[in-house]
Write a protein that holds these residues in place. Structure first.
Motif, PDB file in Angstrom:
ATOM      1  N   ASN A 236       0.816  -1.205   0.000  1.00  0.00           N
ATOM      2  CA  ASN A 236       0.000   0.000   0.000  1.00  0.00           C
ATOM      3  C   ASN A 236       0.855   1.262   0.000  1.00  0.00           C
ATOM      4  OD1 ASN A 236      -3.028  -0.853   0.479  1.00  0.00           O
ATOM      5  ND2 ASN A 236      -1.781  -2.165   1.801  1.00  0.00           N
TER       6      ASN A 236
ATOM      7  N   PRO B 222       2.273   4.483  -1.347  1.00  0.00           N
ATOM      8  CA  PRO B 222       1.812   5.367  -2.440  1.00  0.00           C
ATOM      9  C   PRO B 222       2.839   5.409  -3.567  1.00  0.00           C
ATOM     10  CG  PRO B 222       1.483   6.412  -0.315  1.00  0.00           C
ATOM     11  CD  PRO B 222       2.302   5.179  -0.049  1.00  0.00           C
ATOM     12  N   ASN B 223       2.345   5.439  -4.785  1.00  0.00           N
ATOM     13  CA  ASN B 223       3.209   5.419  -5.964  1.00  0.00           C
ATOM     14  C   ASN B 223       3.608   6.856  -6.310  1.00  0.00           C
ATOM     15  OD1 ASN B 223       4.620   4.487  -8.159  1.00  0.00           O
ATOM     16  ND2 ASN B 223       2.965   3.167  -8.886  1.00  0.00           N
TER      17      ASN B 223
ATOM     18  N   GLU C  43      -0.834   8.565  -8.582  1.00  0.00           N
ATOM     19  CA  GLU C  43      -1.954   8.482  -7.648  1.00  0.00           C
ATOM     20  C   GLU C  43      -2.896   9.648  -7.894  1.00  0.00           C
ATOM     21  OE1 GLU C  43      -2.436   6.089  -5.546  1.00  0.00           O
ATOM     22  OE2 GLU C  43      -0.491   5.129  -5.206  1.00  0.00           O
ATOM     23  N   GLN C  44      -4.115   9.479  -7.382  1.00  0.00           N
ATOM     24  CA  GLN C  44      -5.072  10.586  -7.410  1.00  0.00           C
ATOM     25  C   GLN C  44      -4.855  11.422  -6.153  1.00  0.00           C
ATOM     26  OE1 GLN C  44      -9.157   9.391  -7.634  1.00  0.00           O
ATOM     27  NE2 GLN C  44      -9.947  11.492  -7.668  1.00  0.00           N
TER      28      GLN C  44
ATOM     29  N   TYR D 100       2.963   7.910 -15.410  1.00  0.00           N
ATOM     30  CA  TYR D 100       3.238   8.878 -14.348  1.00  0.00           C
ATOM     31  C   TYR D 100       3.073  10.300 -14.883  1.00  0.00           C
ATOM     32  CZ  TYR D 100       5.385   5.211 -11.459  1.00  0.00           C
ATOM     33  OH  TYR D 100       5.614   4.079 -10.712  1.00  0.00           O
TER      34      TYR D 100
ATOM     35  N   ILE E 116      -3.661  11.683  -0.553  1.00  0.00           N
ATOM     36  CA  ILE E 116      -3.963  10.705  -1.592  1.00  0.00           C
ATOM     37  C   ILE E 116      -5.425  10.295  -1.471  1.00  0.00           C
ATOM     38  CG2 ILE E 116      -3.347   8.463  -2.555  1.00  0.00           C
ATOM     39  CD1 ILE E 116      -0.584   8.827  -1.305  1.00  0.00           C
TER      40      ILE E 116
ATOM     41  N   LYS F 105      -8.351   7.834  -1.856  1.00  0.00           N
ATOM     42  CA  LYS F 105      -8.531   6.386  -1.953  1.00  0.00           C
ATOM     43  C   LYS F 105      -9.972   6.014  -1.612  1.00  0.00           C
ATOM     44  CE  LYS F 105      -3.789   4.939  -0.971  1.00  0.00           C
ATOM     45  NZ  LYS F 105      -2.936   4.052  -0.156  1.00  0.00           N
TER      46      LYS F 105
END
Length: 578
Positions: free
Chosen positions: A153, A155-156, A184-185, A219, A247, A249
């Motif tokens: 989990n 974050p990217n 990520e959003q 990205y 982030i 989610k």
């Protein structure tokens, strides 16, 4: 007898009727009681609150679902989630209400769906939630590290920074590039600049955004550059840039979204700053490259008095802040007037560029040497002092040629011959014999009157030959030769708003008889005129103030000439005694 039996029969019938009514009432009362009991049982059942989760074993910051339901229609704001704040982050609840009839029975429910994530590792309890008079049961969770969870989990988001050179001189600038890769959003992201003691840090330009694909993942790449300029020497630790965001989610089937706070900091960088060398001479200017260029317009080696010459200087310095750019001071000879525009700065490929324009106007005939320009700087590549130089320009300045081709001769030129139009003082000899003196006085007075008359006629003729501003361009042969003619041309050029003509005639005008304060006022007005026409912020110039000053000079000159002509005719007391 028969009548008595009828009365008894009626009484029995009435009793039976009342008995039936009572029995019917008891039946309805019983049904009503049963209905009320049923409603009460439904109401009691609806008051029950139930809490459930989508999983009991989760990872830190892993988003899962919490559902809280009550079998009743209640206000959506009845649920208080503040008890989650200590150990969980959570999003905005998604609320739904439902009413249904089953086998003649009414049932209602209210449900809250919340996306939540645990903040720390360990056994954590989701507390009970109270709605009205009832509350849910608490829920025990096991929270693991991300590495031990079944799915990662983390974050990217990737953050990195790079410095183009780790070693600098005091006053030298370096470029720090910070890059962020995001898959990520996000919600409300911010990049905090790096920090360090003894270094000026300034963001350069706007952020650049592009798309990149790494290992099949898309990205968003954001690039920001900072200019670092140390003003202290030594080893300085640069605290890395910090990225802060939230982030988003929990949007996949959860019914609500969750903003999980996220922070990441780039690695610190140690910067070595070297001091200024002790043997360096001049203004300290450390850089890897310095370029100085110039252009002349026109580039001819000949010019005329009053012709403008434009000199454009371009100074380009690599890795230097705009505030560190030097002032280009050039010591021009007094035989020219110089009007400099404000410098124009720009950034290009790591270079700071400064462009300066100067308008140079020759004031005198002869050889004119416009000086060169040299800039001392310290080459940080070779670690030695260098000098970059541009040459000056040698110009042969000839007699003035106005923009409308009217020639303007210089009065102190030996080739210019003056006429006898100007009245000269009459020479008076002192005679000791008082008896002869009255006769001599009468003769001298007569001569003076004749001379004055000839002078007035000549002056009137000269004034009528002075070209008006409208016809100045068609009087090529009208060359001023006397100071009065030069003054008349000067006044006409001012009225016509011709700055080059004004500049040339003003240099020829003999003004030594006037007070310094008056000449200073005229100088200021002419300078204002030249700036209005040649500076970057050019504007319309009002010539009325200068016209009034020149007309005042004209009036004073007439008064002075009259007094100087009459003074020799008045004998002094000493002459009378003799």
């Amino acid at each position: 007898m028969v009548s008595r039996m009828k009365n008894v029969s009626q009484s029995q019938h009435q009793v039976a009727l009342f008995s039936g009514i009572a029995s019917l009432a008891r039946s309805y009362a019983l049904r009503l009681l049963l209905g009320v009991c049923a409603l009460l049982s439904v109401s009691v059942h609806a008051a029950q609150v139930e809490a459930t989760v989508s999983k009991n074993i989760v990872a830190v910051n892993e988003v899962f679902q919490l559902v809280i339901a009550i079998d009743s229609n209640v206000n959506p704001n009845s649920l208080d989630l503040s008890a989650l704040e200590d150990n969980f982050t959570y999003g905005r609840p998604s609320v739904s209400s439902n009413n249904s009839y089953t086998n003649g029975t009414l049932s209602s429910s209210t449900q809250w769906r919340i996306a939540i994530a645990a903040k720390k590792v360990g056994n954590i309890t989701i507390p009970s939630f109270r709605i009205g008079a009832t509350a849910s049961e608490p829920i025990e969770l096991q929270v693991l590290k991300s590495a031990n969870a079944t799915t990662s989990n983390e974050p990217n988001i990737k953050l990195s920074s790079s410095l183009d050179k780790p070693s600098l001189y005091v006053g030298e600038s370096a470029q720090l590039t910070v890059r962020i890769l995001i898959a990520e959003q996000l919600d409300q992201a911010a990049l905090i600049a790096p920090e360090a003691e003894g270094i000026d840090i300034v963001q350069q330009g706007e952020d650049k955004q592009a798309e990149r694909i790494l290992n099949g993942r898309r990205y968003i790449e954001i690039t920001r550059q900072y200019q670092l300029t140390p003003f202290e020497s030594g080893d300085i630790v640069l605290k890395g840039a910090q990225f802060k965001t939230s982030i988003v989610k929990g949007s996949r089937g959860f019914g609500s979204t969750l903003s999980v706070p996220f922070e990441k900091q780039a690695e610190n960088i140690t910067l070595t700053v070297k001091p200024k060398p002790k043997n360096y001479q001049g203004l300290w200017l450390p850089t890897a490259d310095l370029q100085l260029e110039q252009t002349w317009q026109p580039s001819s080696t000949t010019a005329r008095v009053g012709d403008p010459i434009t000199r454009t200087l371009t100074l380009s310095i690599k890795n230097v802040a705009q505030s560190s750019m030097p002032n280009l001071n050039i010591d021009y000879p007094r035989s020219v007037r110089v009007y400099s525009e404000k410098p124009i700065y720009s950034q290009d490929n790591g270079y700071t560029r400064m462009v300066i324009k100067q308008v140079i106007i020759p004031r005198e005939v002869g050889s004119l040497a416009l000086p060169p320009l040299a800039v001392n700087w310290w080459n940080t590549q070779s670690n030695q002092q260098q000098t970059t130089r541009v040459e000056g320009l040698a110009i042969d300045v000839k007699e003035g040629d106005l923009s409308n081709s009217v020639q303007l001769p210089i009065l102190n030129d030996p080739s210019v011959q003056t006429t006898n139009d100007t009245a000269r003082p009459v020479e008076v000899k002192t005679v000791k014999d008082a008896g002869v003196w009255p006769w001599l006085t009468a003769i001298v007075t007569s001569l003076w009157l004749l001379t004055t008359g000839f002078w007035l006629k000549a002056r009137q003729r000269n004034l009528t030959q002075v070209p008006s501003p409208q016809h100045a361009g068609h009087t090529r042969n009208a060359t001023p030769t006397t100071n009065e003619q030069v003054f008349a041309h000067l006044l006409a050029a001012v009225k016509a708003n011709q700055p080059i003509q004004v500049q040339s005639y003003y240099q020829q005008w003999q003004r030594s008889d006037f007070q310094a304060s008056y000449i200073a006022q005229v100088d200021n007005e002419i300078n204002a005129m030249m700036k209005a026409h040649y500076s970057t912020d050019s504007h319309t110039w009002d010539n009325q103030a200068l016209i009034k000053l020149l007309e005042k000079a004209n009036k004073q000159r007439h008064q002075a000439s009259t007094q100087s002509a009459l003074a020799p005719l008045i004998p002094s007391d000493s002459n009378k005694k003799q």
